[in-house]
Design an enzyme around this catalytic site. Structure first.
Site, PDB file in Angstrom:
ATOM      1  N   ASP A 139     -24.709  -4.675 -73.836  1.00 16.57           N
ATOM      2  CA  ASP A 139     -23.263  -4.475 -73.833  1.00 16.57           C
ATOM      3  C   ASP A 139     -22.756  -4.513 -75.269  1.00 16.57           C
ATOM      4  O   ASP A 139     -22.888  -5.539 -75.955  1.00 16.57           O
ATOM      5  CB  ASP A 139     -22.563  -5.562 -73.012  1.00 16.57           C
ATOM      6  CG  ASP A 139     -22.812  -5.434 -71.519  1.00 16.57           C
ATOM      7  OD1 ASP A 139     -23.267  -4.364 -71.095  1.00 16.57           O
ATOM      8  OD2 ASP A 139     -22.542  -6.410 -70.795  1.00 16.57           O
ATOM      9  N   HIS A 227     -15.900  -2.629 -73.302  1.00 14.24           N
ATOM     10  CA  HIS A 227     -17.259  -2.613 -73.838  1.00 14.24           C
ATOM     11  C   HIS A 227     -17.998  -1.377 -73.333  1.00 14.24           C
ATOM     12  O   HIS A 227     -17.536  -0.688 -72.422  1.00 14.24           O
ATOM     13  CB  HIS A 227     -18.027  -3.876 -73.447  1.00 14.24           C
ATOM     14  CG  HIS A 227     -18.442  -3.960 -72.013  1.00 14.24           C
ATOM     15  ND1 HIS A 227     -17.551  -4.207 -70.975  1.00 14.24           N
ATOM     16  CD2 HIS A 227     -19.656  -3.816 -71.421  1.00 14.24           C
ATOM     17  CE1 HIS A 227     -18.197  -4.228 -69.829  1.00 14.24           C
ATOM     18  NE2 HIS A 227     -19.487  -3.981 -70.064  1.00 14.24           N
ATOM     19  N   HIS A 229     -21.674  -0.439 -71.723  1.00 12.93           N
ATOM     20  CA  HIS A 229     -22.910  -0.922 -71.120  1.00 12.93           C
ATOM     21  C   HIS A 229     -23.948   0.196 -71.240  1.00 12.93           C
ATOM     22  O   HIS A 229     -23.719   1.312 -70.774  1.00 12.93           O
ATOM     23  CB  HIS A 229     -22.660  -1.269 -69.657  1.00 12.93           C
ATOM     24  CG  HIS A 229     -23.887  -1.681 -68.891  1.00 12.93           C
ATOM     25  ND1 HIS A 229     -24.233  -2.996 -68.696  1.00 12.93           N
ATOM     26  CD2 HIS A 229     -24.837  -0.946 -68.260  1.00 12.93           C
ATOM     27  CE1 HIS A 229     -25.333  -3.055 -67.963  1.00 12.93           C
ATOM     28  NE2 HIS A 229     -25.722  -1.817 -67.695  1.00 12.93           N
TER      29      HIS A 229
END
Length: 260
Positions: A139, A227, A229
């Site tokens: 992440d 974020h 991933h």
């Protein structure tokens, strides 16, 4: 001049990679499985109920469907003098069962050179990287709208782009992340997830090169904050599983992808 403006937020629904339908008749069924992705999908087909029936190929079976391809299962009575009943079910998982056996390529960071690299959670991260489907994932903590680039060249297998919310209910929010899935030449698949609403910059079936812009980061799906991933997935025994990988920054230096 004044104009009336109507605003409507799109509602995204996760798409099924494969659809099953009877293209034959009730007396001579032919169940066809259509792959809607631009990459292979493996389908497990079973009889949930079977009385005096036979099939070609025999069930249970695994069918690998090529990109945008199809396969069929024919069903009929074993003894035509007697009644017959059946019900078939399927499970579809993206990817071939023999993928990822061409060595261990090194991936470039999926960010532009001017983007600071902050890893919020790495391999085996305690918050959510604790299952085979997420263990070997990274992440990158990023502001919403940060450009995301391809870590390796390949074909855009499928995308989701119209989700707009985030939450911490894994069952509800997990399937509602915008993403790009890229199929590599060795059959592995890179997943770039939690992209912004409308933040996908490529189309399904498009060929992309490493470093090419594919989208913009966001905060959608099962997420506590903005974020990106990133993971490499394979179809392992009809389950999507992540595999370990190595990654460098834009200057060729290896990143530490472990923890926390």
């Amino acid at each position: 001049a004044a104009y009336e403006v109507t605003e409507q937020r799109a509602v995204a629904v996760p798409k099924d990679p494969v659809t099953m339908r009877n293209v034959g008749t009730e007396r001579e069924p032919e169940y066809r499985f259509d792959n809607h992705l631009h990459g292979p999908v493996t389908v497990a087909v079973v009889f949930a109920k079977a009385e005096n029936v036979v099939s070609d190929p025999p069930l249970p079976t695994l069918l690998e469907l090529p990109a945008r391809g199809q396969r069929s299962v024919l069903i009929g009575p074993l003894d035509r003098r007697s009644g017959w009943k059946y019900r078939i079910e399927m499970q579809a998982v993206p990817g071939s069962l023999d993928a990822g056996k061409d060595g261990a390529p090194v991936y470039r960071v999926p960010l532009r050179a001017d983007t600071p690299i902050h890893i919020g959670q790495g391999f085996g991260g305690r918050f959510s990287h604790d299952t085979p489907g997420s263990f070997y994932a990274v992440d990158f903590s990023l502001p919403v709208g940060t450009p995301v680039v391809a870590a390796r060249g390949g074909t855009v297998m499928d995308t989701a782009r119209n989700f707009h919310r985030a939450g911490t209910d894994e069952n509800r929010d997990g399937p509602r992340a915008n993403y790009v899935r890229i199929l590599h030449d060795d059959g592995t698949m890179a997943v770039y997830a939690h992209l912004d609403y409308g933040g996908v910059a490529v189309r399904d079936g498009q060929r992309v090169q490493a470093g090419q812009l594919i989208g913009r980061s966001g905060n959608t799906g099962y997420s506590t904050g903005p974020h990106l991933h990133f993971s490499i997935q394979v179809n392992h025994d009809m389950q999507l599983a992540t595999i370990p990988f190595r990654m460098t920054d834009t200057k060729g230096r290896f990143l530490d992808l472990d923890g926390p």
